[in-house]
Design a protein around this motif. Structure first.
Motif, PDB file in Angstrom:
ATOM      1  N   ALA A  17      69.096  29.067  21.682  1.00  0.00           N
ATOM      2  CA  ALA A  17      70.484  29.158  21.235  1.00  0.00           C
ATOM      3  C   ALA A  17      71.093  30.516  21.565  1.00  0.00           C
ATOM      4  CB  ALA A  17      70.565  28.896  19.729  1.00  0.00           C
ATOM      5  N   ASP A  18      70.294  31.593  21.466  1.00  0.00           N
ATOM      6  CA  ASP A  18      70.851  32.923  21.732  1.00  0.00           C
ATOM      7  C   ASP A  18      71.026  33.205  23.222  1.00  0.00           C
ATOM      8  OD1 ASP A  18      68.225  33.441  22.540  1.00  0.00           O
ATOM      9  OD2 ASP A  18      67.886  35.022  21.070  1.00  0.00           O
ATOM     10  N   GLN A  19      70.672  32.247  24.067  1.00  0.00           N
ATOM     11  CA  GLN A  19      70.874  32.382  25.509  1.00  0.00           C
ATOM     12  C   GLN A  19      72.117  31.631  25.982  1.00  0.00           C
ATOM     13  OE1 GLN A  19      68.865  34.515  27.482  1.00  0.00           O
ATOM     14  NE2 GLN A  19      68.324  35.040  25.375  1.00  0.00           N
ATOM     15  N   VAL A  20      72.913  31.138  25.026  1.00  0.00           N
ATOM     16  CA  VAL A  20      74.193  30.498  25.336  1.00  0.00           C
ATOM     17  C   VAL A  20      75.282  31.457  24.884  1.00  0.00           C
ATOM     18  CG1 VAL A  20      75.693  28.501  24.975  1.00  0.00           C
ATOM     19  CG2 VAL A  20      73.199  28.196  25.006  1.00  0.00           C
ATOM     20  N   GLU A  21      75.969  32.029  25.850  1.00  0.00           N
ATOM     21  CA  GLU A  21      76.990  33.039  25.580  1.00  0.00           C
ATOM     22  C   GLU A  21      78.371  32.424  25.771  1.00  0.00           C
ATOM     23  OE1 GLU A  21      78.302  36.342  28.585  1.00  0.00           O
ATOM     24  OE2 GLU A  21      76.602  37.104  27.411  1.00  0.00           O
ATOM     25  N   MET A  22      79.217  32.578  24.772  1.00  0.00           N
ATOM     26  CA  MET A  22      80.567  32.039  24.865  1.00  0.00           C
ATOM     27  C   MET A  22      81.412  32.948  25.753  1.00  0.00           C
ATOM     28  SD  MET A  22      80.069  29.351  23.183  1.00  0.00           S
ATOM     29  CE  MET A  22      81.700  28.743  23.511  1.00  0.00           C
ATOM     30  N   LEU A  23      82.272  32.340  26.548  1.00  0.00           N
ATOM     31  CA  LEU A  23      83.188  33.051  27.437  1.00  0.00           C
ATOM     32  C   LEU A  23      84.615  32.747  26.995  1.00  0.00           C
ATOM     33  CD1 LEU A  23      81.536  32.068  30.842  1.00  0.00           C
ATOM     34  CD2 LEU A  23      81.179  34.191  29.559  1.00  0.00           C
ATOM     35  N   GLY A  24      85.481  33.698  27.005  1.00  0.00           N
ATOM     36  CA  GLY A  24      86.886  33.453  26.665  1.00  0.00           C
ATOM     37  C   GLY A  24      87.093  33.240  25.180  1.00  0.00           C
ATOM     38  N   THR A  54      71.630  19.679  18.931  1.00  0.00           N
ATOM     39  CA  THR A  54      70.343  20.142  18.418  1.00  0.00           C
ATOM     40  C   THR A  54      69.442  18.932  18.229  1.00  0.00           C
ATOM     41  OG1 THR A  54      71.028  19.969  16.099  1.00  0.00           O
ATOM     42  CG2 THR A  54      71.398  22.102  17.198  1.00  0.00           C
ATOM     43  N   HIS A  55      68.174  19.198  17.994  1.00  0.00           N
ATOM     44  CA  HIS A  55      67.200  18.142  17.696  1.00  0.00           C
ATOM     45  C   HIS A  55      66.406  18.603  16.477  1.00  0.00           C
ATOM     46  CE1 HIS A  55      63.735  15.511  18.000  1.00  0.00           C
ATOM     47  NE2 HIS A  55      64.499  14.729  18.752  1.00  0.00           N
ATOM     48  N   PRO A  56      66.139  17.703  15.527  1.00  0.00           N
ATOM     49  CA  PRO A  56      65.429  18.110  14.305  1.00  0.00           C
ATOM     50  C   PRO A  56      64.093  18.808  14.560  1.00  0.00           C
ATOM     51  CG  PRO A  56      66.245  15.866  14.088  1.00  0.00           C
ATOM     52  CD  PRO A  56      66.515  16.292  15.504  1.00  0.00           C
ATOM     53  N   ALA A  61      67.331  26.688  16.609  1.00  0.00           N
ATOM     54  CA  ALA A  61      66.766  27.665  17.538  1.00  0.00           C
ATOM     55  C   ALA A  61      66.978  27.277  18.992  1.00  0.00           C
ATOM     56  CB  ALA A  61      65.273  27.830  17.276  1.00  0.00           C
ATOM     57  N   ILE A  62      67.000  25.991  19.262  1.00  0.00           N
ATOM     58  CA  ILE A  62      67.085  25.478  20.627  1.00  0.00           C
ATOM     59  C   ILE A  62      68.325  24.601  20.744  1.00  0.00           C
ATOM     60  CG2 ILE A  62      65.962  24.005  22.360  1.00  0.00           C
ATOM     61  CD1 ILE A  62      64.388  26.586  21.863  1.00  0.00           C
ATOM     62  N   ARG A  63      69.041  24.785  21.840  1.00  0.00           N
ATOM     63  CA  ARG A  63      70.184  23.922  22.136  1.00  0.00           C
ATOM     64  C   ARG A  63      69.831  23.033  23.316  1.00  0.00           C
ATOM     65  NH1 ARG A  63      75.189  28.175  21.411  1.00  0.00           N
ATOM     66  NH2 ARG A  63      74.937  28.328  19.142  1.00  0.00           N
ATOM     67  N   PHE A  64      70.377  21.849  23.282  1.00  0.00           N
ATOM     68  CA  PHE A  64      70.249  20.909  24.379  1.00  0.00           C
ATOM     69  C   PHE A  64      71.635  20.752  24.999  1.00  0.00           C
ATOM     70  CE2 PHE A  64      66.595  20.249  21.771  1.00  0.00           C
ATOM     71  CZ  PHE A  64      65.581  20.004  22.677  1.00  0.00           C
ATOM     72  N   VAL A  65      71.897  21.620  25.978  1.00  0.00           N
ATOM     73  CA  VAL A  65      73.194  21.650  26.647  1.00  0.00           C
ATOM     74  C   VAL A  65      73.311  20.405  27.526  1.00  0.00           C
ATOM     75  CG1 VAL A  65      74.632  22.932  28.291  1.00  0.00           C
ATOM     76  CG2 VAL A  65      73.256  24.177  26.590  1.00  0.00           C
ATOM     77  N   ARG A  66      74.442  19.743  27.427  1.00  0.00           N
ATOM     78  CA  ARG A  66      74.677  18.553  28.247  1.00  0.00           C
ATOM     79  C   ARG A  66      74.827  18.981  29.704  1.00  0.00           C
ATOM     80  NH1 ARG A  66      72.756  14.873  24.895  1.00  0.00           N
ATOM     81  NH2 ARG A  66      74.128  14.377  23.155  1.00  0.00           N
ATOM     82  N   GLY A  67      73.931  18.480  30.542  1.00  0.00           N
ATOM     83  CA  GLY A  67      73.902  18.879  31.940  1.00  0.00           C
ATOM     84  C   GLY A  67      75.202  18.648  32.673  1.00  0.00           C
ATOM     85  N   GLY A  68      75.939  17.618  32.301  1.00  0.00           N
ATOM     86  CA  GLY A  68      77.203  17.324  32.968  1.00  0.00           C
ATOM     87  C   GLY A  68      78.291  18.336  32.691  1.00  0.00           C
ATOM     88  N   THR A  69      78.101  19.205  31.689  1.00  0.00           N
ATOM     89  CA  THR A  69      79.102  20.232  31.399  1.00  0.00           C
ATOM     90  C   THR A  69      78.894  21.487  32.236  1.00  0.00           C
ATOM     91  OG1 THR A  69      77.856  21.269  29.584  1.00  0.00           O
ATOM     92  CG2 THR A  69      79.331  19.421  29.013  1.00  0.00           C
ATOM     93  N   LEU A  70      77.771  21.561  32.956  1.00  0.00           N
ATOM     94  CA  LEU A  70      77.488  22.737  33.774  1.00  0.00           C
ATOM     95  C   LEU A  70      78.218  22.651  35.107  1.00  0.00           C
ATOM     96  CD1 LEU A  70      73.676  23.066  33.061  1.00  0.00           C
ATOM     97  CD2 LEU A  70      75.532  24.452  32.098  1.00  0.00           C
ATOM     98  N   ASP A  96      58.505  28.974  20.876  1.00  0.00           N
ATOM     99  CA  ASP A  96      57.925  29.527  19.642  1.00  0.00           C
ATOM    100  C   ASP A  96      58.694  30.753  19.167  1.00  0.00           C
ATOM    101  OD1 ASP A  96      56.023  27.518  19.807  1.00  0.00           O
ATOM    102  OD2 ASP A  96      54.450  28.831  20.603  1.00  0.00           O
ATOM    103  N   ALA A  97      59.049  31.647  20.088  1.00  0.00           N
ATOM    104  CA  ALA A  97      59.783  32.866  19.715  1.00  0.00           C
ATOM    105  C   ALA A  97      61.170  32.526  19.159  1.00  0.00           C
ATOM    106  CB  ALA A  97      59.905  33.801  20.916  1.00  0.00           C
ATOM    107  N   ALA A  98      61.848  31.578  19.789  1.00  0.00           N
ATOM    108  CA  ALA A  98      63.180  31.185  19.314  1.00  0.00           C
ATOM    109  C   ALA A  98      63.103  30.568  17.935  1.00  0.00           C
ATOM    110  CB  ALA A  98      63.819  30.211  20.302  1.00  0.00           C
ATOM    111  N   MET A  99      62.107  29.721  17.718  1.00  0.00           N
ATOM    112  CA  MET A  99      61.977  29.070  16.412  1.00  0.00           C
ATOM    113  C   MET A  99      61.588  30.083  15.334  1.00  0.00           C
ATOM    114  SD  MET A  99      60.590  25.330  17.511  1.00  0.00           S
ATOM    115  CE  MET A  99      60.628  24.702  15.868  1.00  0.00           C
TER     116      MET A  99
END
Length: 158
Positions: free
Chosen positions: A45-52, A83-85, A90-99, A148-151
């Protein structure tokens, strides 16, 4: 990698390489995306940086006993990540089609409900449901260390 919603109000950048990319053919992902499958880019999650200026709204959804949160553009409604339970916030599942650039899945899950028009490329691991502990690991020790580190970083202090 950068990405965002359809109206470009919400933009973001992945500040590291994905941990793993999966193609999920489960009925929940099919309904969530309105498509035959979701391409999920697993990243801390901390590797997703918001822009604008645009910020996503967080929507809580429940399917059976599974509760997840998904980020959506408040203007156009496009789903950006979820997210997934098993991994919490800690982890995001970014939708690939948004990239902005395309990614290919490292493995495919829930192929039992795969749309018949979608073919899994030969040699790509695929599973009728989720992989089981008896299946070979899908990612290496470095990737597991990142998870593990993110969690651990998201655990509440005691």
């Amino acid at each position: 990698m950068q990405g965002g919603c359809n109206c470009r109000y919400v933009r973001f950048r992945l500040t590291s390489a994905p941990i793993f990319v999966n193609g999920c053919h489960c009925r929940v992902c099919q309904r969530e995306t309105g498509s035959a499958l979701a391409i999920n880019v697993m990243i801390e999650a901390d590797q997703v940086e918001m822009l604008g200026e645009g910020e996503p709204e967080i929507v809580v959804t429940q399917s059976g006993t599974m509760v997840t949160r998904s980020a959506r553009c408040p203007r156009c409604g496009v789903g950006l990540w979820g997210t997934h339970p098993d991994f919490g916030d800690a982890i995001r599942f970014v939708r690939g089609g948004t990239l902005d650039e395309r990614v290919m899945p490292d493995a495919h899950f829930f192929t039992v409900t795969r749309h018949p028009l979608v073919q899994v490329p030969e040699g790509v691991p695929n599973f009728p449901g989720l992989p089981t502990p008896e299946d070979p690991p899908l990612w290496d020790e470095e990737a597991q260390g990142r998870i593990d580190a993110a969690m651990a970083a998201c655990l509440p202090e005691r």
